[in-house]
Design a protein around this motif. Structure first.
Motif, mmCIF file in Angstrom:
data_model
loop_
_atom_site.group_PDB
_atom_site.id
_atom_site.type_symbol
_atom_site.label_atom_id
_atom_site.label_comp_id
_atom_site.label_asym_id
_atom_site.label_seq_id
_atom_site.Cartn_x
_atom_site.Cartn_y
_atom_site.Cartn_z
ATOM 1 N N UNK A 10 0.867 -1.170 0.000
ATOM 2 C CA UNK A 10 0.000 0.000 0.000
ATOM 3 C C UNK A 10 0.898 1.213 0.000
ATOM 4 N N UNK A 11 0.575 2.193 -0.823
ATOM 5 C CA UNK A 11 1.461 3.323 -0.974
ATOM 6 C C UNK A 11 2.632 2.931 -1.868
ATOM 7 N N UNK A 12 3.763 3.575 -1.682
ATOM 8 C CA UNK A 12 4.962 3.206 -2.434
ATOM 9 C C UNK A 12 5.414 1.818 -2.006
ATOM 10 N N UNK A 13 5.674 0.947 -2.969
ATOM 11 C CA UNK A 13 6.062 -0.418 -2.638
ATOM 12 C C UNK A 13 7.464 -0.432 -2.046
ATOM 13 N N UNK A 14 7.652 -1.225 -1.013
ATOM 14 C CA UNK A 14 8.947 -1.266 -0.347
ATOM 15 C C UNK A 14 9.961 -2.069 -1.170
ATOM 16 N N UNK A 15 11.252 -1.899 -0.885
ATOM 17 C CA UNK A 15 12.305 -2.555 -1.678
ATOM 18 C C UNK A 15 12.169 -4.064 -1.735
ATOM 19 N N UNK A 16 11.671 -4.691 -0.676
ATOM 20 C CA UNK A 16 11.589 -6.151 -0.670
ATOM 21 C C UNK A 16 10.527 -6.656 -1.632
ATOM 22 N N UNK A 17 9.451 -5.915 -1.748
ATOM 23 C CA UNK A 17 8.451 -6.321 -2.733
ATOM 24 C C UNK A 17 9.001 -6.146 -4.147
ATOM 25 N N UNK A 18 9.742 -5.086 -4.379
ATOM 26 C CA UNK A 18 10.331 -4.878 -5.702
ATOM 27 C C UNK A 18 11.360 -5.965 -6.024
ATOM 28 N N UNK A 19 12.081 -6.431 -5.010
ATOM 29 C CA UNK A 19 13.016 -7.546 -5.222
ATOM 30 C C UNK A 19 12.251 -8.809 -5.613
ATOM 31 N N UNK A 20 11.109 -9.017 -4.965
ATOM 32 C CA UNK A 20 10.281 -10.167 -5.312
ATOM 33 C C UNK A 20 9.824 -10.074 -6.771
ATOM 34 N N UNK A 21 9.410 -8.882 -7.195
ATOM 35 C CA UNK A 21 8.978 -8.712 -8.579
ATOM 36 C C UNK A 21 10.099 -9.065 -9.550
ATOM 37 N N UNK A 22 11.323 -8.728 -9.184
ATOM 38 C CA UNK A 22 12.462 -9.060 -10.041
ATOM 39 C C UNK A 22 12.627 -10.569 -10.184
ATOM 40 N N UNK A 23 12.380 -11.302 -9.105
ATOM 41 C CA UNK A 23 12.583 -12.753 -9.152
ATOM 42 C C UNK A 23 11.544 -13.456 -10.028
ATOM 43 N N UNK A 24 10.406 -12.829 -10.252
ATOM 44 C CA UNK A 24 9.370 -13.455 -11.088
ATOM 45 C C UNK A 24 9.221 -12.738 -12.432
ATOM 46 N N UNK A 25 10.146 -11.852 -12.753
ATOM 47 C CA UNK A 25 10.031 -11.050 -13.973
ATOM 48 C C UNK A 25 9.992 -11.924 -15.231
#
Length: 311
Positions: A22-37
């Motif tokens: 919620x709000x700006x996504x935190x770095x850990x969620x963005x890291x997760x997105x990278x792993x499933x890119x």
């Protein structure tokens, strides 16, 4: 791979990741997105074809990724990541179809479970025309045709994903393929004319291109929501949305456009002396006021899909 995925959501010392972005996504969620890119394009294509809309498909995929992020500890086998994500996506798509009563509309012309002769499979990489037409099938047949003829899943994998048996999948494939074989190619419908929305979008574009952010905000409700794929989900008033456009290094403009029978905004970027479409923005209004904005800047596969369909 599995360790990498787990690491992306494992809290660093003294830091607790937010499991409901919620709000700006935190770095850990963005890291997760990278792993499933590496799975994103296929997941989006599946969601888009199941729902009949590339934009709805992307919105659903964002929800799929949120859900997977929250539940990643349940995944024990890294090899199961792809079918696990597809299963979540399938369930989300079915929920979407039911909530929009699309299932009743899709099945209206195929009320009976008539017996049909087996049809030879279209095979992996089925034509884009056939792929677009699956939206006219009931959800189970739609899913089976997509998963088998487009994504090349095995009958056993499909049965697991859709909650059926191999025999049930075979029957659904035969019915779906037979119906597709007699469906004519259908052009994308022109957007329904909504004079009030058209005026609102034109005013939004005018103010946006002037960088009149106060004027743009005046067109939105106090509790307007903003979703920027892979970046932000929350109140527009709490976001850095307009500041990001100000900071952009590439010249840009927005303009009204149409996509899959829907009025949208197109963000163009200037490359040399040529303006090129970069991504789409979806605007939803209620009572003459904008209450929801969806920005797809991180989703190049949407325009890629549009180009492929036009080819």
């Amino acid at each position: 791979m599995n360790q990498q995925i787990r690491k992306s959501v494992a809290p660093a010392q003294g830091i607790q990741p937010r499991l409901d972005p919620e709000g700006l996504f935190d770095p850990r969620y963005k890291e997760f997105l990278e792993t499933v890119s590496h799975l994103r394009v296929k997941l989006h294509r599946y969601c888009a074809r199941m729902t009949g809309s590339a934009l709805d498909g992307e919105d659903i995929m964002q929800e799929v990724l949120f859900e997977a992020y929250r539940k990643i500890e349940l995944l024990d086998d890294a090899q199961a990541l792809r079918p696990w994500l597809f299963r979540i996506a399938h369930n989300r798509c079915i929920d979407f179809i039911r909530s929009r009563r699309a299932r009743q509309r899709a099945e209206a012309g195929y009320a009976g479970d008539e017996i049909v002769l087996p049809v030879e499979p279209a095979g992996p990489g089925a034509g884009r025309a056939i792929e677009r037409l699956v939206v006219h099938l009931p959800p189970k047949e739609r899913a089976c045709v997509l998963l088998k003829d487009v994504f090349d899943h095995s009958l056993e994998e499909i049965a697991d994903l859709v909650g059926s048996t191999s025999g049930g999948v075979k029957s659904a494939l035969n019915r779906g393929r037979a119906k597709l074989a007699v469906l004519p190619a259908q052009p994308v419908a022109a957007p329904a004319h909504d004079a009030e929305l058209a005026r609102l979008l034109e005013r939004y574009v005018e103010l946006f291109n002037k960088r009149d952010w106060d004027g743009v905000r005046a067109l939105t409700s106090a509790d307007a929501r903003l979703r920027v794929s892979d970046c932000y989900n929350g109140l527009l008033s709490s976001s850095p949305y307009f500041a990001e456009f100000e900071r952009s290094e590439l010249p840009w403009r927005i303009r009204p456009g149409a996509f899959e029978g829907e009025n949208v905004l197109v963000v163009d970027r200037l490359h040399g002396e040529v303006w090129r479409p970069a991504y789409l923005v979806r605007i939803h209004a209620d009572g003459g006021v904008i209450d929801r904005i969806s920005d797809y800047y991180a989703c190049p596969w949407i325009l890629d899909m549009a180009s492929a369909d036009a080819g």
